[in-house]
Design a protein around this motif. Structure first.
Motif, short mmCIF file in Angstrom:
data_model
loop_
_atom_site.label_atom_id
_atom_site.label_comp_id
_atom_site.label_asym_id
_atom_site.label_seq_id
_atom_site.Cartn_x
_atom_site.Cartn_y
_atom_site.Cartn_z
N TYR A 5 56.47 41.82 32.00
CA TYR A 5 56.05 41.61 33.38
C TYR A 5 54.81 42.44 33.70
N LEU A 6 54.01 41.94 34.61
CA LEU A 6 52.94 42.71 35.23
C LEU A 6 53.47 43.23 36.55
N LEU A 7 53.45 44.54 36.75
CA LEU A 7 53.86 45.15 38.01
C LEU A 7 52.70 45.91 38.61
N PHE A 8 52.58 45.86 39.94
CA PHE A 8 51.57 46.65 40.61
C PHE A 8 51.97 46.90 42.06
N ARG A 9 51.53 48.04 42.56
CA ARG A 9 51.69 48.39 43.98
C ARG A 9 50.37 48.08 44.69
N HIS A 10 50.47 47.52 45.88
CA HIS A 10 49.24 47.23 46.61
C HIS A 10 49.50 47.16 48.11
N GLN A 11 48.45 47.42 48.83
CA GLN A 11 48.45 47.34 50.29
C GLN A 11 47.20 46.57 50.70
N PHE A 12 47.35 45.62 51.61
CA PHE A 12 46.18 44.86 52.02
C PHE A 12 46.19 44.60 53.53
N ASP A 13 45.01 44.54 54.06
CA ASP A 13 44.82 44.15 55.45
C ASP A 13 43.51 43.38 55.50
N PHE A 14 43.63 42.05 55.30
CA PHE A 14 42.48 41.16 55.32
C PHE A 14 42.29 40.58 56.72
N GLU A 15 41.06 40.24 57.04
CA GLU A 15 40.78 39.63 58.34
C GLU A 15 41.60 38.34 58.48
N TYR A 16 42.41 38.27 59.55
CA TYR A 16 43.33 37.14 59.65
C TYR A 16 43.50 36.58 61.06
N HIS A 17 42.70 37.00 62.01
CA HIS A 17 42.87 36.47 63.36
C HIS A 17 41.56 35.84 63.83
N PRO A 18 41.61 34.57 64.22
CA PRO A 18 42.77 33.68 64.41
C PRO A 18 43.13 32.86 63.16
N ALA A 19 42.46 33.14 62.02
CA ALA A 19 42.76 32.42 60.78
C ALA A 19 42.60 33.39 59.62
N ASN A 20 43.05 32.99 58.43
CA ASN A 20 42.95 33.84 57.24
C ASN A 20 41.54 33.71 56.65
N PHE A 21 40.62 34.54 57.14
CA PHE A 21 39.23 34.44 56.73
C PHE A 21 38.98 35.06 55.34
N ASP A 22 39.71 36.13 55.01
CA ASP A 22 39.53 36.84 53.74
C ASP A 22 40.84 36.83 52.96
N GLY A 23 40.77 37.18 51.68
CA GLY A 23 42.01 37.24 50.89
C GLY A 23 41.75 37.63 49.45
N GLY A 24 42.84 37.75 48.70
CA GLY A 24 42.73 38.16 47.30
C GLY A 24 43.73 37.45 46.41
#
Length: 208
Positions: free
Chosen positions: A56-75
């Motif tokens: 398995y690939l395991l990783f810890r992550h935290q994200f806060d992408f621009e999302y109001h009023p739509a999901n403009f960014d992401g990963g």
């Protein structure tokens, strides 16, 4: 790191203001751009996925992408096998814990527009896991790819504690080994509800 479109948003180590590790003292950080970008944090060497045990690939992550009023960014997270040339594959179908959250909005010039991805906010660090069994026996590289639209930066994507994990011994096999080492076999004790006493069941591994 690698730039795919326009600007590179990834840092390791990050600027002091963006040091936010889950453990240890450093983390990788990217995905904070107020303009169009598509870039990745990428392994430089191939590693072989074992074919005899689950991996398995395991990783810890935290994200806060621009999302109001739509999901403009992401990963997203992608994999490359050493027999695939330059064709990276999205790992979306192989997540079995904390996979993608939604779809990146169309019409805002994000290079990943229309793709499912990590979007919105994770509200702190989370653990994600990818089952790499379909790639058993292959040599692979992994990359974390973040893409942004044409305006308004967000906090971005913090990535930490990335690793490959294998499972090499089943619980059943371990239990059988333990039982075989007990001189008189194994003893099962169960509480009798009415009397409060215990009933004992013994098992001899030789006679059954």
């Amino acid at each position: 790191t690698r730039t795919l479109v326009a600007s590179n948003s990834w840092y390791y180590p990050p600027p002091n203001l963006w040091i936010n590790p889950y453990s240890g003292v450093l983390n990788a950080w990217g995905g904070r751009m107020g303009k169009v970008s598509d870039s990745c944090l990428e392994m430089t060497e191939f590693v072989e996925i074992p074919s005899t045990v689950p991996c398995y690939l395991l990783f810890r992550h935290q994200f806060d992408f621009e999302y109001h009023p739509a999901n403009f960014d992401g990963g997203i997270v992608e994999i490359l096998t050493d027999d695939a040339g330059a064709a990276w594959t999205d790992l979306e179908p192989y997540f079995d814990l904390n996979g993608y959250r939604g779809r990146i909005a169309l019409n805002y010039h994000n290079p990943l527009a229309g793709r499912t991805a990590f979007v919105g906010s994770s509200l702190g660090y989370i653990l994600s896991r990818v089952n790499l069994s379909p790639f058993a026996g292959k040599r692979v590289r992994i990359r974390f790819r973040a893409a942004t639209d044409w305006s308004v930066p967000s906090y971005g994507w913090f990535v930490d504690d990335v690793g490959f994990v294998t499972c090499e011994l089943s619980v059943r096999e371990k239990a059988q080994e333990d039982f075989a080492q007990v001189p008189l076999g194994w003893r099962e004790m169960s509480r009798m509800p009415a009397s409060g006493e215990y009933a004992v069941t013994e098992y001899d591994p030789v006679t059954g």
